[in-house]
Design a protein around this motif. Sequence first.
Motif, mmCIF file in Angstrom:
data_model
loop_
_atom_site.group_PDB
_atom_site.id
_atom_site.type_symbol
_atom_site.label_atom_id
_atom_site.label_comp_id
_atom_site.label_asym_id
_atom_site.label_seq_id
_atom_site.Cartn_x
_atom_site.Cartn_y
_atom_site.Cartn_z
ATOM 1 N N ALA A 19 0.841 -1.191 0.000
ATOM 2 C CA ALA A 19 0.000 0.000 0.000
ATOM 3 C C ALA A 19 0.875 1.239 0.000
ATOM 4 C CB ALA A 19 -0.885 0.003 1.237
ATOM 5 N N LYS A 20 0.387 2.274 -0.633
ATOM 6 C CA LYS A 20 1.084 3.555 -0.604
ATOM 7 C C LYS A 20 0.703 4.249 0.686
ATOM 8 C CE LYS A 20 3.143 7.305 -2.074
ATOM 9 N NZ LYS A 20 4.557 7.448 -1.967
ATOM 10 N N GLN A 21 1.694 4.555 1.462
ATOM 11 C CA GLN A 21 1.486 5.282 2.712
ATOM 12 C C GLN A 21 1.972 6.712 2.458
ATOM 13 O OE1 GLN A 21 0.355 3.304 5.400
ATOM 14 N NE2 GLN A 21 -0.089 5.148 6.522
ATOM 15 N N PHE A 22 1.044 7.626 2.213
ATOM 16 C CA PHE A 22 1.397 9.009 1.925
ATOM 17 C C PHE A 22 1.857 9.733 3.184
ATOM 18 C CE2 PHE A 22 -1.434 8.252 -1.710
ATOM 19 C CZ PHE A 22 -0.684 8.795 -2.725
ATOM 20 N N THR A 23 2.624 10.778 2.979
ATOM 21 C CA THR A 23 2.966 11.686 4.071
ATOM 22 C C THR A 23 2.052 12.909 3.957
ATOM 23 O OG1 THR A 23 4.596 12.950 2.800
ATOM 24 C CG2 THR A 23 5.385 10.967 3.969
ATOM 25 N N LYS A 24 2.024 13.727 4.989
ATOM 26 C CA LYS A 24 1.227 14.958 4.940
ATOM 27 C C LYS A 24 1.678 15.849 3.791
ATOM 28 C CE LYS A 24 0.625 15.325 9.859
ATOM 29 N NZ LYS A 24 0.830 16.158 11.023
ATOM 30 N N CYS A 25 2.973 15.949 3.594
ATOM 31 C CA CYS A 25 3.501 16.816 2.533
ATOM 32 C C CYS A 25 3.107 16.313 1.151
ATOM 33 C CB CYS A 25 5.017 16.928 2.644
ATOM 34 S SG CYS A 25 5.556 17.790 4.124
ATOM 35 N N GLU A 26 3.179 14.997 0.938
ATOM 36 C CA GLU A 26 2.774 14.429 -0.352
ATOM 37 C C GLU A 26 1.296 14.696 -0.608
ATOM 38 O OE1 GLU A 26 5.505 10.478 -1.049
ATOM 39 O OE2 GLU A 26 3.991 10.386 0.544
ATOM 40 N N LEU A 27 0.475 14.478 0.398
ATOM 41 C CA LEU A 27 -0.958 14.710 0.235
ATOM 42 C C LEU A 27 -1.276 16.178 0.017
ATOM 43 C CD1 LEU A 27 -2.584 12.245 2.754
ATOM 44 C CD2 LEU A 27 -2.715 12.195 0.268
ATOM 45 N N SER A 28 -0.559 17.050 0.673
ATOM 46 C CA SER A 28 -0.786 18.485 0.483
ATOM 47 C C SER A 28 -0.574 18.873 -0.970
ATOM 48 C CB SER A 28 0.144 19.300 1.379
ATOM 49 O OG SER A 28 -0.187 19.098 2.727
ATOM 50 N N GLN A 29 0.439 18.289 -1.604
ATOM 51 C CA GLN A 29 0.703 18.572 -3.021
ATOM 52 C C GLN A 29 -0.383 17.966 -3.907
ATOM 53 O OE1 GLN A 29 3.049 20.566 -4.492
ATOM 54 N NE2 GLN A 29 3.273 21.182 -2.356
ATOM 55 N N LEU A 30 -0.776 16.750 -3.623
ATOM 56 C CA LEU A 30 -1.768 16.062 -4.450
ATOM 57 C C LEU A 30 -3.175 16.633 -4.291
ATOM 58 C CD1 LEU A 30 -0.595 12.380 -3.893
ATOM 59 C CD2 LEU A 30 -0.398 13.705 -6.001
ATOM 60 N N LEU A 31 -3.460 17.188 -3.133
ATOM 61 C CA LEU A 31 -4.809 17.671 -2.845
ATOM 62 C C LEU A 31 -4.960 19.190 -2.926
ATOM 63 C CD1 LEU A 31 -5.674 15.369 0.181
ATOM 64 C CD2 LEU A 31 -6.436 15.125 -2.176
ATOM 65 N N LYS A 32 -3.969 19.875 -3.462
ATOM 66 C CA LYS A 32 -4.061 21.344 -3.466
ATOM 67 C C LYS A 32 -5.262 21.854 -4.257
ATOM 68 C CE LYS A 32 -0.416 21.585 -6.879
ATOM 69 N NZ LYS A 32 0.958 21.937 -7.087
ATOM 70 N N ASP A 33 -5.741 21.088 -5.262
ATOM 71 C CA ASP A 33 -6.910 21.516 -6.040
ATOM 72 C C ASP A 33 -8.214 21.402 -5.254
ATOM 73 O OD1 ASP A 33 -5.284 22.059 -8.183
ATOM 74 O OD2 ASP A 33 -5.705 20.165 -9.212
ATOM 75 N N ILE A 34 -8.203 20.617 -4.197
ATOM 76 C CA ILE A 34 -9.417 20.435 -3.407
ATOM 77 C C ILE A 34 -9.491 21.454 -2.257
ATOM 78 C CG2 ILE A 34 -8.649 18.743 -1.684
ATOM 79 C CD1 ILE A 34 -11.160 17.096 -2.386
ATOM 80 N N ASP A 35 -8.419 22.189 -2.048
ATOM 81 C CA ASP A 35 -8.376 23.189 -0.971
ATOM 82 C C ASP A 35 -9.492 24.209 -1.164
ATOM 83 O OD1 ASP A 35 -7.566 24.641 1.239
ATOM 84 O OD2 ASP A 35 -5.996 25.726 0.166
ATOM 85 N N GLY A 36 -10.339 24.339 -0.186
ATOM 86 C CA GLY A 36 -11.448 25.287 -0.235
ATOM 87 C C GLY A 36 -12.713 24.714 -0.853
ATOM 88 N N TYR A 37 -12.630 23.526 -1.443
ATOM 89 C CA TYR A 37 -13.810 22.926 -2.068
ATOM 90 C C TYR A 37 -14.859 22.647 -0.994
ATOM 91 C CZ TYR A 37 -16.554 20.286 -5.401
ATOM 92 O OH TYR A 37 -17.557 19.871 -6.242
ATOM 93 N N GLY A 38 -16.058 23.102 -1.230
ATOM 94 C CA GLY A 38 -17.138 22.904 -0.261
ATOM 95 C C GLY A 38 -16.893 23.635 1.046
ATOM 96 N N GLY A 39 -15.999 24.632 1.018
ATOM 97 C CA GLY A 39 -15.697 25.393 2.217
ATOM 98 C C GLY A 39 -14.750 24.682 3.172
ATOM 99 N N ILE A 40 -14.135 23.593 2.721
ATOM 100 C CA ILE A 40 -13.236 22.811 3.571
ATOM 101 C C ILE A 40 -11.796 23.141 3.218
ATOM 102 C CG2 ILE A 40 -12.626 20.486 4.356
ATOM 103 C CD1 ILE A 40 -15.617 21.382 4.780
ATOM 104 N N THR A 41 -11.012 23.469 4.216
ATOM 105 C CA THR A 41 -9.611 23.813 3.969
ATOM 106 C C THR A 41 -8.769 22.547 3.807
ATOM 107 O OG1 THR A 41 -9.004 23.822 6.302
ATOM 108 C CG2 THR A 41 -9.842 25.904 5.374
ATOM 109 N N LEU A 42 -7.627 22.707 3.169
ATOM 110 C CA LEU A 42 -6.721 21.587 2.984
ATOM 111 C C LEU A 42 -6.285 20.957 4.312
ATOM 112 C CD1 LEU A 42 -5.296 19.814 0.948
ATOM 113 C CD2 LEU A 42 -3.448 21.477 0.872
ATOM 114 N N PRO A 43 -5.922 21.763 5.320
ATOM 115 C CA PRO A 43 -5.579 21.137 6.609
ATOM 116 C C PRO A 43 -6.718 20.298 7.201
ATOM 117 C CG PRO A 43 -4.781 23.378 6.566
ATOM 118 C CD PRO A 43 -5.627 23.202 5.335
ATOM 119 N N GLU A 44 -7.967 20.731 7.011
ATOM 120 C CA GLU A 44 -9.103 19.940 7.489
ATOM 121 C C GLU A 44 -9.171 18.592 6.767
ATOM 122 O OE1 GLU A 44 -12.868 22.448 8.698
ATOM 123 O OE2 GLU A 44 -11.915 23.339 6.911
#
Length: 123
Positions: A19-44
């Motif tokens: 299984a791929k075990q992502f790190t927070k930093c890897e996910l932050s890069q992969l999920l930057k397009d979802i930041d703010g979607y539906g009013g939810i921040t990337l850290p959330e």
Amino acid sequence: MRSFVPLFLVGILFPAIPAKQFTKCELSQLLKDIDGYGGITLPEFICTMFHTSGYDTQAMVENNGSTEYGLFQISNKLWCKSSQVPQSRNICDISCDKFLDDDITDDIMCAKKILDIKGIDYW
């Protein structure tokens, strides 16, 4: 003993895919397009994913007669198709197994649909 030999050969010929075990930093890069979607921040999102799947792409959890898959723990009751729940509504129009691979593009697309319909309270 005879049943052990074929099982051993299968294990050698088809090694388990880790299984791929992502790190927070890897996910932050992969999920930057979802930041703010539906009013939810990337850290959330990052925090929610940690608590639902531990950042593990192959996380599967049994929950009240259904199974939840992947990083976002997407349920086969409504969102994806599996043999376990053949009557699933399959709102994301995808096989649940697709949420267990390392390509999280389809996971993100389904997570957005979930946010549109259920909001962050789904998780």
